[in-house]
Scaffold this motif. Structure first.
Motif, PDB file in Angstrom:
ATOM      1  N   GLN A 111      15.832   8.437  -0.827  1.00 31.73           N
ATOM      2  CA  GLN A 111      14.898   7.859  -1.788  1.00 31.73           C
ATOM      3  C   GLN A 111      13.541   7.750  -1.105  1.00 31.73           C
ATOM      4  N   TRP A 112      12.528   8.357  -1.699  1.00 25.31           N
ATOM      5  CA  TRP A 112      11.201   8.377  -1.098  1.00 25.31           C
ATOM      6  C   TRP A 112      10.313   7.346  -1.796  1.00 25.31           C
ATOM      7  N   TYR A 113      10.096   6.217  -1.134  1.00 21.68           N
ATOM      8  CA  TYR A 113       9.299   5.138  -1.712  1.00 21.68           C
ATOM      9  C   TYR A 113       7.807   5.264  -1.415  1.00 21.68           C
ATOM     10  N   SER A 114       7.427   6.177  -0.521  1.00 23.90           N
ATOM     11  CA  SER A 114       6.023   6.273  -0.127  1.00 23.90           C
ATOM     12  C   SER A 114       5.205   6.978  -1.209  1.00 23.90           C
ATOM     13  N   ALA A 152      11.537  14.367  -8.920  1.00 25.75           N
ATOM     14  CA  ALA A 152      12.057  13.363  -9.854  1.00 25.75           C
ATOM     15  C   ALA A 152      13.350  12.743  -9.336  1.00 25.75           C
ATOM     16  N   ALA A 153      14.146  13.547  -8.621  1.00 27.43           N
ATOM     17  CA  ALA A 153      15.401  13.033  -8.069  1.00 27.43           C
ATOM     18  C   ALA A 153      15.175  12.164  -6.837  1.00 27.43           C
ATOM     19  N   LEU A 154      14.047  12.357  -6.167  1.00 20.51           N
ATOM     20  CA  LEU A 154      13.786  11.644  -4.913  1.00 20.51           C
ATOM     21  C   LEU A 154      12.991  10.357  -5.092  1.00 20.51           C
ATOM     22  N   VAL A 155      12.155  10.313  -6.124  1.00 20.59           N
ATOM     23  CA  VAL A 155      11.266   9.159  -6.295  1.00 20.59           C
ATOM     24  C   VAL A 155      11.955   8.114  -7.163  1.00 20.59           C
ATOM     25  N   ALA A 165       0.834  -1.206   0.000  1.00 14.64           N
ATOM     26  CA  ALA A 165       0.000   0.000   0.000  1.00 14.64           C
ATOM     27  C   ALA A 165       0.867   1.253   0.000  1.00 14.64           C
ATOM     28  N   ASP A 166       1.968   1.222   0.736  1.00 20.78           N
ATOM     29  CA  ASP A 166       2.840   2.387   0.814  1.00 20.78           C
ATOM     30  C   ASP A 166       3.621   2.604  -0.477  1.00 20.78           C
ATOM     31  N   THR A 167       3.858   1.533  -1.228  1.00 19.57           N
ATOM     32  CA  THR A 167       4.576   1.678  -2.498  1.00 19.57           C
ATOM     33  C   THR A 167       3.638   1.921  -3.672  1.00 19.57           C
ATOM     34  N   GLY A 168       2.338   2.024  -3.386  1.00 19.64           N
ATOM     35  CA  GLY A 168       1.385   2.383  -4.428  1.00 19.64           C
ATOM     36  C   GLY A 168       0.792   1.229  -5.197  1.00 19.64           C
TER      37      GLY A 168
END
Length: 473
Positions: A435-438, A460-463, A276-279
């Motif tokens: 790195q933002w995986y949420s 874009a750099a974080l996801v 759920a957190d990774t979409g």
């Protein structure tokens, strides 16, 4: 005891099916049964016993009766024309009979060979599955220490862990540690201790760094003792996603845990939370449903599944379900945490503060109570400035080591329209290679600032690229 292949023992029920097999009428095959010993069987009972025959017996009978059976080609499923009792059995030429005879012999031998191959492959596949899953594959939760006192304490520890109160979790940790002292090679006790530390973050006053440090140490010990222990993989998957930010590794651990034991509700539940957190909403809902089927009546799972509705963008559904759950279980702090996120995502910081206050008082954690009180005071003074209190609290957590990534305070700033705080937090995160995986967080930031080139560039750099969950669809 050996078992015949289902392909060989295929059964034909009734004269009609037997006649269709030979492409003849019922009266003809009935005559063959009377005069030529056609192998039919009767099931006793009633005035007339039911008739059936086995295909392989009919084929063998046909091979030895040139005059009768080899004059026709068996047809399964075809409805023959009714030719009457006097219909003669066609008698082919000797050459044709010989060709058909050998055709039947070859067909029968092929059927037997294929059936044997089917049985062999099936047995090998089952044996491979059994060996690949290891000693804990069938019912790992039922493994017990050999020492009777350790076994008693291990059962008690699992019970206390499941109750999830601060007192019970402290007792569970003590009991698991006692089991490990008595049985230092019993891997499930180490995995159980890891679970207890992880849950203590949410239901006790243990801070995040302490809980994760202890949990990782004992989970790795469990895996060294038994590399095929599902609970150890599950704990490491939890830690890798929620603390280490190593989501691909987390997903691999969860998939391995489920390969080893697909009947564990806790594994399906925690895996669902990560999905759920990774979409990956489709896969997450499937895992939540499995968890609830395996653990009926679990309010913990039901709450998180309701929260996942918000994560998937179904905000109103999430709020409706969570409020209903709050009426049923008013002492569940997790419900108010989920409602707090739903409120601030709508720009309602006053609603967020109210839900945070309820959660803080239920938890009774000193630092959380202080943060809640500071936010309440700021909302009363000037709601438009209250976001600064939330961002400051996020920075305090990062500085103290209680939080490792800046995505949560950045989301709060985004939801409340504080672009300056958002850009500053994102810039820091990029420079630190976060790195933002949420996906629930990053998707909402992207939607809120669509067209803002600076925010889009930083995001874009974080996801990272979506992880390969291998469970969607």
């Amino acid at each position: 005891m050996g078992h015949e292949s289902p392909a060989i023992l295929e059964r034909l029920n009734g004269w009609k099916a037997i006649a269709a097999y030979f492409g003849r009428d019922r009266t003809t095959v009935m005559r063959w049964a009377r005069e030529r010993n056609l192998p039919v069987r009767r099931i006793p009972g009633g005035k007339q016993g039911s008739i059936f025959a086995l295909k392989h017996e009919l084929a063998l009978w046909a091979m030895h009766d040139d005059e009768v059976a080899l004059s026709t080609t068996p047809t399964v499923g075809a409805e023959p024309a009714d030719r009457g009792v006097t219909d003669p059995v066609r008698s082919p030429s000797p050459g044709a009979r010989k060709q058909r005879y050998w055709a039947w012999v070859i067909a029968a031998l092929l059927a037997i060979a294929l059936a044997g191959l089917f049985v062999l492959i099936t047995k090998q596949r089952l044996e491979h599955d059994r060996l690949s899953k290891g000693p804990h594959a069938e019912i790992p939760a039922l493994a017990l220490p050999g020492n009777p006192a350790a076994a008693r304490d291990y059962i008690a520890a699992r019970d206390r862990w499941a109750r999830r109160t601060p007192q019970d979790l402290k007792a569970a940790i003590t009991l698991f540690e006692g089991v490990i002292r008595r049985e230092p090679t019993f891997a499930p006790a180490f995995a159980g201790l890891a679970d207890a530390w992880l849950i203590s973050r949410e239901y006790d006053e243990v801070n995040e760094p302490t809980a994760y440090r202890h949990a990782r140490y004992v989970a790795e010990r469990a895996l060294r003792l038994d590399s095929k222990l599902p609970a150890a993989h599950r704990a490491l998957g939890f830690i890798d996603h929620w603390w280490n930010g190593k989501t691909p590794s987390a997903l691999a651990h969860f998939r391995r845990a489920l390969e080893l034991n697909d009947a564990d509700a806790q594994t399906h539940f925690w895996y669902a939370n990560v999905l759920a957190d990774t979409g990956d909403d489709t896969a997450a809902q499937r895992e939540y449903d499995k968890a609830r089927l395996l653990d009926p009546g679990s309010i913990v799972i039901e709450v998180e599944q309701a929260c996942s509705q918000w994560q998937a963008g179904r905000d109103q559904l999430a709020i409706t379900q969570l409020r209903a759950l709050a009426r049923r279980s008013p002492d569940d702090a997790t419900i108010y945490n989920c409602l707090a996120w739903a409120e601030i995502s709508r720009g309602n910081i006053r609603g967020y503060a109210q839900m945070l206050s309820k959660r803080a008082h239920l938890r009774g954690e000193k630092q959380l109570l202080q943060a809640s009180a500071a936010l309440d005071a700021s909302v009363r003074r000037d709601p438009s400035q209250a976001i600064h209190v939330l961002v400051a609290e996020g920075r305090r957590e990062i500085a103290s080591g209680a939080r490792r990534f800046r995505d949560t305070p950045a989301f709060f700033a985004s939801a409340m329209g504080d672009r300056a705080a958002l850009v500053q937090l994102m810039t820091e995160a990029v420079s630190l290679h976060e790195q933002w995986y949420s996906m629930p967080v990053t998707r909402r930031i992207a939607a809120r600032w669509k067209g803002d080139s600076e925010v889009e560039r930083l995001l874009a750099a974080l996801v990272p690229k979506p992880p390969a969950n291998a469970n969607s669809g």
